[in-house]
Write a protein that holds these residues in place. Sequence first.
Motif, PDB file in Angstrom:
ATOM      1  N   LYS A 173       0.831  -1.213   0.000  1.00  0.00           N
ATOM      2  CA  LYS A 173       0.000   0.000   0.000  1.00  0.00           C
ATOM      3  C   LYS A 173       0.860   1.255   0.000  1.00  0.00           C
ATOM      4  O   LYS A 173       0.533   2.255  -0.641  1.00  0.00           O
ATOM      5  CB  LYS A 173      -0.919  -0.019   1.222  1.00  0.00           C
ATOM      6  N   ALA A 174       1.990   1.191   0.714  1.00  0.00           N
ATOM      7  CA  ALA A 174       2.884   2.353   0.781  1.00  0.00           C
ATOM      8  C   ALA A 174       3.445   2.705  -0.583  1.00  0.00           C
ATOM      9  O   ALA A 174       3.696   3.882  -0.870  1.00  0.00           O
ATOM     10  CB  ALA A 174       4.014   2.086   1.769  1.00  0.00           C
ATOM     11  N   SER A 176       1.917   2.652  -3.401  1.00  0.00           N
ATOM     12  CA  SER A 176       0.930   3.495  -4.083  1.00  0.00           C
ATOM     13  C   SER A 176       0.868   4.871  -3.452  1.00  0.00           C
ATOM     14  O   SER A 176       0.800   5.885  -4.139  1.00  0.00           O
ATOM     15  CB  SER A 176      -0.446   2.824  -4.014  1.00  0.00           C
ATOM     16  N   THR A 177       0.943   4.925  -2.128  1.00  0.00           N
ATOM     17  CA  THR A 177       0.866   6.199  -1.420  1.00  0.00           C
ATOM     18  C   THR A 177       2.069   7.077  -1.722  1.00  0.00           C
ATOM     19  O   THR A 177       1.942   8.300  -1.870  1.00  0.00           O
ATOM     20  CB  THR A 177       0.779   5.955   0.100  1.00  0.00           C
ATOM     21  N   ASN A 178       3.248   6.464  -1.873  1.00  0.00           N
ATOM     22  CA  ASN A 178       4.476   7.230  -2.071  1.00  0.00           C
ATOM     23  C   ASN A 178       4.671   7.702  -3.506  1.00  0.00           C
ATOM     24  O   ASN A 178       5.473   8.594  -3.778  1.00  0.00           O
ATOM     25  CB  ASN A 178       5.691   6.389  -1.652  1.00  0.00           C
ATOM     26  N   THR A 181       1.305  11.800  -8.058  1.00  0.00           N
ATOM     27  CA  THR A 181      -0.071  11.781  -8.540  1.00  0.00           C
ATOM     28  C   THR A 181      -0.147  11.554 -10.038  1.00  0.00           C
ATOM     29  O   THR A 181      -1.150  11.094 -10.547  1.00  0.00           O
ATOM     30  CB  THR A 181      -0.761  13.117  -8.193  1.00  0.00           C
ATOM     31  N   GLU A1062     -10.688   3.756  -6.194  1.00  0.00           N
ATOM     32  CA  GLU A1062      -9.263   3.898  -5.884  1.00  0.00           C
ATOM     33  C   GLU A1062      -8.440   3.055  -6.867  1.00  0.00           C
ATOM     34  O   GLU A1062      -7.789   2.093  -6.493  1.00  0.00           O
ATOM     35  CB  GLU A1062      -8.984   3.455  -4.447  1.00  0.00           C
ATOM     36  N   LEU A1065      -4.519   2.754  -6.226  1.00  0.00           N
ATOM     37  CA  LEU A1065      -4.197   1.773  -5.184  1.00  0.00           C
ATOM     38  C   LEU A1065      -4.462   0.364  -5.700  1.00  0.00           C
ATOM     39  O   LEU A1065      -3.694  -0.564  -5.429  1.00  0.00           O
ATOM     40  CB  LEU A1065      -5.040   2.055  -3.938  1.00  0.00           C
ATOM     41  N   THR A1280      -7.250   8.292   4.430  1.00  0.00           N
ATOM     42  CA  THR A1280      -7.453   8.897   3.119  1.00  0.00           C
ATOM     43  C   THR A1280      -6.264   9.739   2.765  1.00  0.00           C
ATOM     44  O   THR A1280      -5.692  10.431   3.608  1.00  0.00           O
ATOM     45  CB  THR A1280      -8.719   9.778   3.123  1.00  0.00           C
ATOM     46  N   SER A1281      -5.849   9.649   1.519  1.00  0.00           N
ATOM     47  CA  SER A1281      -4.656  10.369   1.101  1.00  0.00           C
ATOM     48  C   SER A1281      -5.031  11.727   0.558  1.00  0.00           C
ATOM     49  O   SER A1281      -6.141  11.952   0.141  1.00  0.00           O
ATOM     50  CB  SER A1281      -3.918   9.570   0.029  1.00  0.00           C
TER      51      SER A1281
END
Length: 1281
Positions: A173-174, A176-178, A181, A1062, A1065, A1280-1281
């Motif tokens: 998951k990290a 995708s978060t890192n 955009t 999402e 993600l 939520t990001s």
Amino acid sequence: MAEMTDATHPRLNQILTSVFRVESHLNGAEDSQTALDTGHATTNGAGQEAGDGEDQGETIFQLNINLPHDPKKIQITEAIHDVRQSIIELPGTFQYSCFHLEHKGQRVNDFIQISEVDGLTADSELTLVQDPYTEKEARLHVVRVREIIGAAGDRTDTLHGILSGTSLHDSVKAQSTNSTTETHSVAGYDFQAPGVFSTLLPQIQEASPKTVKSISVSPWNPPPYHLRQKGHLLYLLLTTNEGEQHQITSHVSGFYVNKSSNSKFDPFPRPAPKAHSAHSLLTLIDELSTSFDASFQKLLDANLTKEPLASFQITNTTPSSPWIVPSTLSPLVTHQSDITRTQESYLIAGIENAETLRDWNEEFQSTRELPKENVHDRVFRERLTSKLFADYNDAAARGAVLVARGEVAPLNPTEGRDAQIFVCESATGKDVMGVRMVNQLDIDGLFTPGTVVVDYLGKRIVGQSIVPGIFKQRDPGENQIDYGAVDGKDVVADNEQFIPVFEKLSKSLKVKKHAVWDKDGKRHELEGSVETKGLLGTDGRKYVLDLYRITPLDIAWMEEFGTAINSPEMENGASTSSYPHRMTVLRPELVETYWKIRMRDWVNGELALRRQNTKDATETTDKIEEKPQDDAKLNIVRSENDTTEQGSAEETSTEVTKQADLDKDRIDITNFNLAFNPDVFSGQVPQTDAEKEELAKDEQDVRLACEYLRGTVLPELIHDLKEGDVGYPMDGQSFSRLLHKRGINIRYLGKISQLAEGKKLETVRNLAVQEMVSRAFKHIAGKYLRYLPIPLTSACIAHLLNCFLGTGLNPKPKAELDASVANLYPEADLAFEKVSPETLKEEIECQILRRYQYTIDPDWISGIKHMQLLREVSLKLGLQFEMKDYLFTSQITVPEPPLAVNGAAAKENGANGQITSGKKKKKTCDGSPAAAAGVIHRQTFSADDILNVVPVIKEASPRSSLAEEALEAGRISILQGQKKLGQELLLESLSLHEQIYGIVHPEVARVYNSLSMLYYQLDEKDAAIELARKSVIVSERTMGVDHAETLLSYLNLGLFCHGGGESKLALSYIKHALDLWKIIYGPDHPDSITTLNNAAVMLQHLKDYHESRLWFEASLRVCEQTYGKNSINAATLLFQLAQALALDQDSKAAVNRMRESYNIFLNELGANDKNTKEAESWLEQLTQNAVSIAKHAKDVQARRVRAGIRLTPRVTLGQTHPQLQVGQTAEATSGRDPLNARGLDSRTIDELVRFIEGTDQKAKSKKRPGRSNPKRRGGSTVATS
């Protein structure tokens, strides 16, 4: 389940209205996992439960709790019997562990439902009163505080191994978060690149904030006798972050700083102003360290960012141990200095260690005798059973490892090593299966000993709880066994006391009452196999032993391959190619399926007879001729795809009876009688003609069952896999599970390989050969490892693997043995040193020939998949390898791992420790003589690469019938259109699974996965995402980070995230699943066609049309490899690809691809088929409107193309669909009618473009509150990001 189909069934109402929660405090023990199992579940779900508690039979209160310290009061909205657990877990009340609750001055008993307290209503006030400590409570309090403040160091565990129970979800998951955009995780994905081991490692995280330097038991511990009399319990030593050292006394009143030093003993309180005391150790530490509060808060904040499920202690199952682990220098496995690590067993079990000495047999049987009259009783009983089996399996496995390592003296030291440790290898695994079946049947009055089989370094060790009286010396003339064979089969005992319970057992197992004869020719009537023994224990209980022959022998196999009693091979001596043993029995699943088939035929015969006797049956006849056949077929399909391994006769009886209701008259199926004699073909000698005739009939029944296996079950499996009607297996575990569900023994792998002909079945054929090779290697390695001293085993494993997988790098490997260590064991058998690649290859081929009666291609070694075989061998032997690049050939192009794959440090990923890029490049093989000379002497594996070996455990734990009943009832209700009732039952099933198994358990992972798909189909997307996320984490921790079910859970999680909006993600999850696939199977697995298509649709949603086109093309490539270029599946994909090309503004290619699709449809289905017409229409529109499409595609919104193309379960295209489970049909997954799966999109291009742009959609409905997370068990809100 048939009995649950009626929504008004009393059991169903009972499930709905009963209170399921069980008081979590057993014997007052406050272990942390019990708290997590129950308290956390209700704490997180409190808000939702408060709203619908009345429907679920819960009593929800808002209570005020008065506390002795800050905060002085807290409010809890709770199912009130979980209040105590919530207090223990809430951050503001961590410090309390030894207390009781009072209401209006009256103590509330911990062992009753608090709702029974007089006068307790909503908004009532309870007062927390701190209790004096006992020595046990003080010890557990210290353990708990160490865990809470992060002071507990790493543990070295002989059973669980390195990084056991780890989860990669947060790391995935990290990623995708890192990412930025503008990009997504699958940009530039290389579909053909080999897998990299770093995929299996979690992210390296920042070290948690340190709250204290150390907290341990003081050298002055334990208190001397005279101070114990004064209430001294423990002495502790605390070193704060400021470097100050404090000697602490644990007293019945709490904890205080004493006057002792390292050299002086004075355990009494310090005088003011240095006096510090508190009831809780946590509070005392806060007083002593000025930096503790801030660092503790940072620790809590850091823990909040982690997934709670990933850190829950696993108590009801054995954690999964990964086969690839970090190097010893990795921060993930840093070995820290922690004196308390050696003291933990004392802190947990006490100085007498009395708590670990348990009478396992008495616990098992006492639990079995608990009442099961109502749902509450069954929940308590099954929960206790699950925990007891888990504890026993853990203890037995630990004991087995000690036995294997020579650290436990045998009871019979004068006998040979095999007699001390081993039982016949072929029988023990089947015995465990038999014990598991009997445990599942749960027959009143029949008891089984706790049984577990442990494979460790070539040794197979059987652990059983000691049955009272099994070692008792009987009087002369008395048999050691009370029912069944004694001393081989020479003497047969038939104690009448065992007939009633064995009769119930035999009825459930489809075993008939039959005659056997002893050595004197005397006839004995037995209810079960002569090999199955009954023992009357000295405790008065009836025990059943030796359950390896509960089904008949597979006589067709035995006669074909020379193990039948009258076979020439048995008479003249076994040949090198004959099967290694005679324990070739049919699987229970096959017996059950065959019984259903025969009963269906019998019912149809009865119906036909009834029709003949009925004059007015013209209209009914046509229905009956078809309907019972169809319904019976559906029943068989359900039994194949059901998650349970064994259906009951009562369920099937009800289903068939309902078919007979078509005649508005029931057929009494008690007149149908089919049961098998398990002792045919085993040397029984009937004495009279009547006995011989009866035995011949029994033999014929068994032969027909064997013919059904060979003539029906095997061809049906091959047909289903060939047509893509079921999910493909992807490794040995999933293949074995699929075979067992169908009732096929592993010994038929050779037959399956022979039947799997053609390109479509290449995957099945390769998997079957790979499984045979890996199992053969396991047996060979076990032979060399069995009596080898532990320090020499790593060298043995490394050499065997070099001869097996490393010949491409070094064709003549040599064993690298430390001579100084080997000299310590002069009697050790070092035969493995003489093994060469040629002799090992010959041994493997011989093993395959004997065990699977299959002659493998002489050139098989050139076609093996090195990474996949290494994985299979490691899982079968319990090996844990260091993560690094293993070179299998002297010249190989492999992708260097990126700087951080799942966060793994780049310096660990490079072959020589260097930081490398993510691009492919050649290894240091530049062709120069120096380079060649450097490579030629290297070996793929060294002894240092094997960091650990974990035991492989086979156990006999039963599943919860109650939880499965509720799950099946929910499914049936939803299929019947009763959505609300079905959802309530599904939630209750989830609650039951979590209560009975604990939150972290494989069965819970499976129910999470099943429910996530059901909720997705009900359009409850938020709930589906939450459940799928839990399924991923629990699967990783209990089954393995690269288990086939984990991979499928990741695929479904990605699908559901995309459905929830999402997509970015979702692509991270899809990418991780594909990376896992490369390790498990390699690239281009047939089921990846669906996955690649799903990812392409997600990319269209993100407006990345060019990347989407590449993924459609990859999907088409795999499809053409599997099904052929002119298959209907390929035409379906070409149709989809043409749309993607149009969106990518490549109009010419779009027209060409659509023309190819049209031509295939035309040739395969004809001009009048709907698919052909739709392709023709699209072809015309694409040709005419290419310019218009290109214009619209420029500003298309982030949406997917809905082509609605669904031809076969393998290629469900145009929209994303849940991934098929291995061996599962598409209809079982979706619940859709397969007859409607052949429609292409009838919309025009203009309508499609409007759909893509979103102009044909209504406003999105608002999310309903409170539905995002059903029964939030062990979960946290997704940030939520």
